[in-house]
Scaffold this active site. Sequence first.
Site, PDB file in Angstrom:
ATOM      1  N   ASN A  99      11.278  53.549  46.903  1.00 24.61           N
ATOM      2  CA  ASN A  99       9.956  53.327  47.482  1.00 24.61           C
ATOM      3  C   ASN A  99      10.083  52.427  48.700  1.00 24.61           C
ATOM      4  OD1 ASN A  99       9.312  54.460  45.093  1.00 24.61           O
ATOM      5  ND2 ASN A  99       8.760  52.518  44.126  1.00 24.61           N
TER       6      ASN A  99
ATOM      7  N   ALA B 164       8.255  45.217  46.867  1.00 23.51           N
ATOM      8  CA  ALA B 164       6.882  44.817  47.194  1.00 23.51           C
ATOM      9  C   ALA B 164       6.723  43.304  47.268  1.00 23.51           C
ATOM     10  CB  ALA B 164       5.908  45.376  46.156  1.00 23.51           C
TER      11      ALA B 164
ATOM     12  N   THR C 124       7.206  43.330  40.143  1.00 24.28           N
ATOM     13  CA  THR C 124       6.736  43.934  41.402  1.00 24.28           C
ATOM     14  C   THR C 124       7.030  45.418  41.396  1.00 24.28           C
ATOM     15  OG1 THR C 124       8.895  43.679  42.453  1.00 24.28           O
ATOM     16  CG2 THR C 124       7.280  41.906  42.796  1.00 24.28           C
ATOM     17  N   ASP C 125       6.345  46.141  42.253  1.00 21.65           N
ATOM     18  CA  ASP C 125       6.842  47.465  42.611  1.00 21.65           C
ATOM     19  C   ASP C 125       8.066  47.248  43.500  1.00 21.65           C
ATOM     20  OD1 ASP C 125       7.208  50.177  42.972  1.00 21.65           O
ATOM     21  OD2 ASP C 125       5.088  50.580  43.352  1.00 21.65           O
ATOM     22  N   TRP C 126       8.824  48.302  43.745  1.00 21.35           N
ATOM     23  CA  TRP C 126      10.126  48.162  44.408  1.00 21.35           C
ATOM     24  C   TRP C 126       9.986  47.686  45.852  1.00 21.35           C
ATOM     25  CZ3 TRP C 126      10.527  48.424  39.733  1.00 21.35           C
ATOM     26  CH2 TRP C 126      11.727  48.544  39.051  1.00 21.35           C
TER      27      TRP C 126
END
Length: 892
Positions: free
Chosen positions: A22, A307, A303-305
Site C-alpha cells: 500500500n 501510514a 497502522t495501515d502500511w
Amino acid sequence: MLLVARLLALLAFLECCTALVNRPNYAQIKLDTQTLQSSTIEKRDSLPAGYVAAPYYPTPKGGWVSNWTAAYEKAKVVVANMTLAEKVNLTTGTGELMGPCVGNTGSALRFGIPNLCLQDSALGVADTDNITAFPAGVTVGATWNKALAYARGYALGEEARGKGVNIQLGPVVGPIGRKPRGGRGWEGFGTDPVLQAIGASESIKGIQANGVIATIKHFIGNEQEAYRMDIIPHGLMRAYSSNIDDRTLHELYAWPFAEAIRSGVGAVMTSYNEVNGSAASQNSYMINGLLKDEMGFQGLVMTDWLAQIGGVSSALAGLDMAMPGDGDIPFLGLAYWAYELSTSILNGTVPVDRLNDMATRIVATWYQMGQDQDYPLPNFSANTADPTGLCYPAALFSPTCVTNEYVDVQADHAVVARNVSREAITMLKNVNNTLPLSTSASLKIFGTDAEANPNGVNSCNERACDEGTLGMGWGSGTANYPSFDAPIDAIKRKAANVTYYATDTFPSSATVVAGDIAIVFINSDSGENQDTVEGNDGDRSSSGLYAWHGGDALVEAAAAKYSTVVVVVHTVGPILVENWIALPSVKAVLFAYLPGQEAGDSLTDILFGDYSPSGHLPWSIPVAEDDYPASLSLLGFELFQVQDTYSEGLYIDYRYLNKNNISSRFPFGHGLSYTNFSLTSATITAVTPLSSLPPARSPKPTSTIPTYSTAIPPASEVAYPAGFNAIWRYLYPYLDDPSSITATGTFDYPTGYTNVSQPDPPAGGSQGGNPALWDTMYTFSVNVTNTGSYAGKQTVMLFVQYPSDSAWDTPIIQLRDFEKTDELAIGASETVSLSVTRKDLSIWDVVQQNWVIPVSSTEPFLFWIGSSSGNLTLACESLSGECTDGRASPVV
Ligand SMILES: *[C@@H]1O[C@H](CO)[C@@H](O)[C@H](O)[C@H]1NC(C)=O
Ligand SMILES: *[C@@H]1O[C@H](CO)[C@@H](O)[C@H](O)[C@H]1NC(C)=O
Ligand SMILES: *[C@@H]1O[C@H](CO)[C@@H](O)[C@H](O)[C@H]1NC(C)=O
Ligand SMILES: *[C@@H]1O[C@H](CO)[C@@H](O)[C@H](O)[C@H]1NC(C)=O
Ligand SMILES: *[C@@H]1O[C@H](CO)[C@@H](O)[C@H](O)[C@H]1NC(C)=O
Ligand SMILES: *[C@@H]1O[C@H](CO)[C@@H](O)[C@H](O)[C@H]1NC(C)=O
Ligand SMILES: *[C@@H]1O[C@H](CO)[C@@H](O)[C@H](O)[C@H]1NC(C)=O
Ligand SMILES: *[C@@H]1O[C@H](CO)[C@@H](O)[C@H](O)[C@H]1NC(C)=O
Ligand SMILES: *[C@@H]1O[C@H](CO)[C@@H](O)[C@H](O)[C@H]1NC(C)=O
C-alpha cells in the site's frame, strides 16, 4: 561483484515492489525522518466549520474488561520482566520485506514470543499457495446468512493458522460503501452498518476460534481511494480529511467497529486518511477516546502500511503497533518507532507507562487467543514462491532461508466457498420463469467475464487487471487462486449445447436459432489505489457505475438479436442497469458479486435450478448516479488537502433515497427466488422496558489493569548486544550509544495533552460500549412458509422506524436484524426469531454523549418485517404489541 549485484537487486526491488504494498508513488525521497517530522510544508486546507478532532489523552490502559482478565494477568508477568528492547520489539515491524509476512514484529524469545506474522487478506491468506480464495466480503453480505459468514470466517482462520499467521488483516467494515464508486467497498459486507456489523462479528468469531487474531479495519473514514495518503510524505498534499460529525460517526461509521470489539476482535487497523483534520494513525480522539475508552477496546491498534506519520505523536494518541515498521519511506532502515521509540522513552518524552501498555496489549492479545500454546511459525513467504530464498529481501546482505513449505491448508473449504458464492447470487429479474434453465437448452454465451483469465488466473499482481471472470477486486485485499472454476467451464460441464463467444464485442458470427438462450457475462471492477486499472485509480473513477469493456452495449446487442437473454454480473458494487434492464428480451438478471475461486459451480447451481437463488442486494441499485447527493461523489485534486465532508450525515444508500422519495431500480435487500414465501403469524414481545438513557455503566475497574514501575529503564537495555549481527535496514530497538540520549530541551506536547485519566465516558463500560446497549428490548417471531413450487431459503429483514412524533431526524427505516431460514421444502415453514437491542432503538445524543431512546413519543416504534427494504407491508408496533400485514410501505 556480489555487492553490485545486490545493489542492482535492491534497485529492482524498489521498482517492482512499490506495486506490492500500500504505497503511493513518491515524487521524491528524503532521507532524514527528523526533517520530515519537523517539516514546515505541512499545509492543509482549513476544515469546514464545526469539524474538530478534539484532543483525548492519555491512552486508557487495557486490562479492565473481565473477558480479558486472565490474558492480562499472564501478560503482566511477562511484560514486568521485559527489557526496554523487548517491549519496543513488539511494537514495531521489522521493515518492509524484512521477514516472511507482509508485517513482522520484533520478537521477545525469552518469553516464547516469536516475530509475530501479520498477513493479508480478508478473503484468504494472501501471497501464497495451497489456500482457498474465498468469495469477498460483499458476497458474504449478499448471502444474508450469519451461519455462512461464521463458517467462512472459521475456514479463513483455519487456513491462516495452518500457514502460521498470528494476525490476519481482516475483516473490513471501513469503507462502509458510502461512495458507490469507492474502490474498496467490496472488501466489506454492504452499505449498511448492521449488515457490516453482523458480517464482521461472525467473521471475527470464526477466525478467532482458531486462535488467529482478527483485525477490524480501516478505522475510520476510508471511503475513497484517491488521495488517501500524503502524496509526498508529510508534504504538499496531505491525505484527505474525512470530516464526520459526532452523531453520524456513532450511528453509522463506528457502529460496525463497536460490534467487532464486542465480539472480542484482537486488533484494529487505522486508516490512511485523516479524520476531522487529524491523521487516523495518531488521532487521539478516535483511538484513545472512541476506541479504547468508549468502546473499551482491549486489544492492539496498528497502522495501515506506511501510514504512520509521527513517532511521539502516534504513541501518545494510542497507537500500539507500527506497520510494517518503516517511517514514511521503506527500505531505508528508518523508523518513527523501533530505535526512535527507545530514544523517546530514554529521553522521557513518551511515558514508560504508555510503552508498557502497548506491550501489554500485544502480549495480552496473544494470550487471549491462546497463541502461547503450540502455535505454528510461518511456513510460507509472502515475498517469493520459491522453496528457498532471501530471508530479508530488502536487506543488502540477507541470509538464505527455507521460504516456502507449501503447506496445504485447504481442507474442504472449497465447499464453504461455493456455499457462500451460491447463496449470494441475487436474482433481480426473472420474467416468466426463464430461470432455471434446462440443461438441454441451446445456450449462446457471450463475454470474456465467463472465462478464466487466459493469461493465467494469477497473472496480474494482486489481481490488478480485469481479464476474464471477476472473482475479486484488486489490491492487498486479495489472495492467489489455487485454481479457478470459471463459469463457462461449469456451464459446459452441466449443459449439452453450449456455444461460447469469448468476446466483449458482439460477434457478427453469432447465429440465432429460435429457442436459443443468450447468457451475457459482464463485470465492474475496483480496488486499491496503488494500481490503476483501465483508467480507474482504485475507485471506479473512469468506469463510473457502468459495466467495463462495453458490457452494457454487449447486453443490448445480444438483446437485439436473441429473444431470451440472461445477464450475469460480477461486480464490486452497484452498477447502473438502465441501458438494458427493461428491454423485453432481457428476461433474467443475476448478480454474482465477487465469487472467488468457486465462480463456476456456484453459478450453475442457480442457473440450472439445483438451488433456488436466495441472495439479496447489500446496497441499492439506483436509477442514476446523481440520484445520490454530490457529497457521495469521488473528490479530485486539491492543492493542499482534499476535504471529504460527510454533509449527507446519516443519509447514504437507501437512507438517502428513502428520505428524498427517490425510487431505486432495485431497493436495498431486493432478491427474487424460484419459489414464493409467506410471512404470517408475526409476534412482538416486549422484553425490557424502554427508558430514555441506558442504566448507568459501572465505573471502570482499575484493579485488574496491570501496573508497572514507571521509572525510565537503564539505557543499557537498548544497547546492541555484544557481537550482535545486525542486518542492514532491519529495524531494531537498539541504539549505538544509548547512554548519550538526553532530553534536548522540552518536548512540545500536542494541544490538550495530559497524563491525568479522563472520567469514564457514560457510553462506555465494556467491549463495544455500555453493556446495557445490548439489552434486548423486543423480540419478534414470524412464520415463513414456502408457498411456491421449489425448495428454497428466505431472508427475513427487520427495519426500525422511529415514532412519527419523535423530534429526532432519523432515516425513515434502518436495518436492525435479519435471519435466513434453512432450506424449506415446498409447503414447509419455519419460525424465524429476530430481536432489537437498546442500541438499535437509540440515537446518539451529542450533548449528553450517550445513546437515548425517544421515549416521550405517544406514537409507536414500527418494526417492519420483510424480505427487502422495498417490500415492506408487515409491521409490529411497540405500544400496542400488535403486528399487522397489508400496510402501506413506509418508503417508495
Ligand atoms: C471472551 O468472550 C468470548 C465471546 O465473546 C468467548 O468466546 C471467549 O471464550 C471469552 N474468553 C475468555 C477468556 O473468557
Ligand atoms: C517475572 O517472571 C517471574 C517468572 O515467571 C515471575 O515469577 C515474576 O513474578 C515476574 N515478575 C513480575 C514483576 O511480575
Ligand atoms: C528483537 O527482535 C529481533 C528480531 O526481530 C531479535 O533479533 C532480537 O533479539 C530481539 N531483541 C530482544 C531484546 O529480544
Ligand atoms: C525524545 O526523542 C524523540 C525521538 O527521537 C524525539 O522526537 C523527541 O523530540 C525527544 N524529546 C526531547 C525532549 O528531546
Ligand atoms: C501445493 O503444495 C504442493 C505440495 O503439497 C506443491 O507441490 C504445490 O506446488 C503447491 N501448490 C502451489 C500452487 O504452489
Ligand atoms: C410470458 O409468457 C406468456 C405465455 O407464454 C406470454 O403470453 C407473455 O407475453 C410472456 N411475458 C413476457 C413478459 O414475456
Ligand atoms: C443445439 O442447439 C441448436 C440450436 O441452436 C440445435 O440446432 C442443435 O440441434 C442442438 N444440438 C444438440 C446436440 O442438441
Ligand atoms: C415480497 O415479500 C413477500 C413476502 O415475503 C414475497 O412473497 C414476495 O415475493 C416479495 N416480493 C418481492 C418483489 O421481493
Ligand atoms: C406457519 O404457517 C403455516 C401455513 O399457514 C402453518 O401450516 C404452520 O402451522 C405455521 N407454523 C407455525 C409454527 O405457526
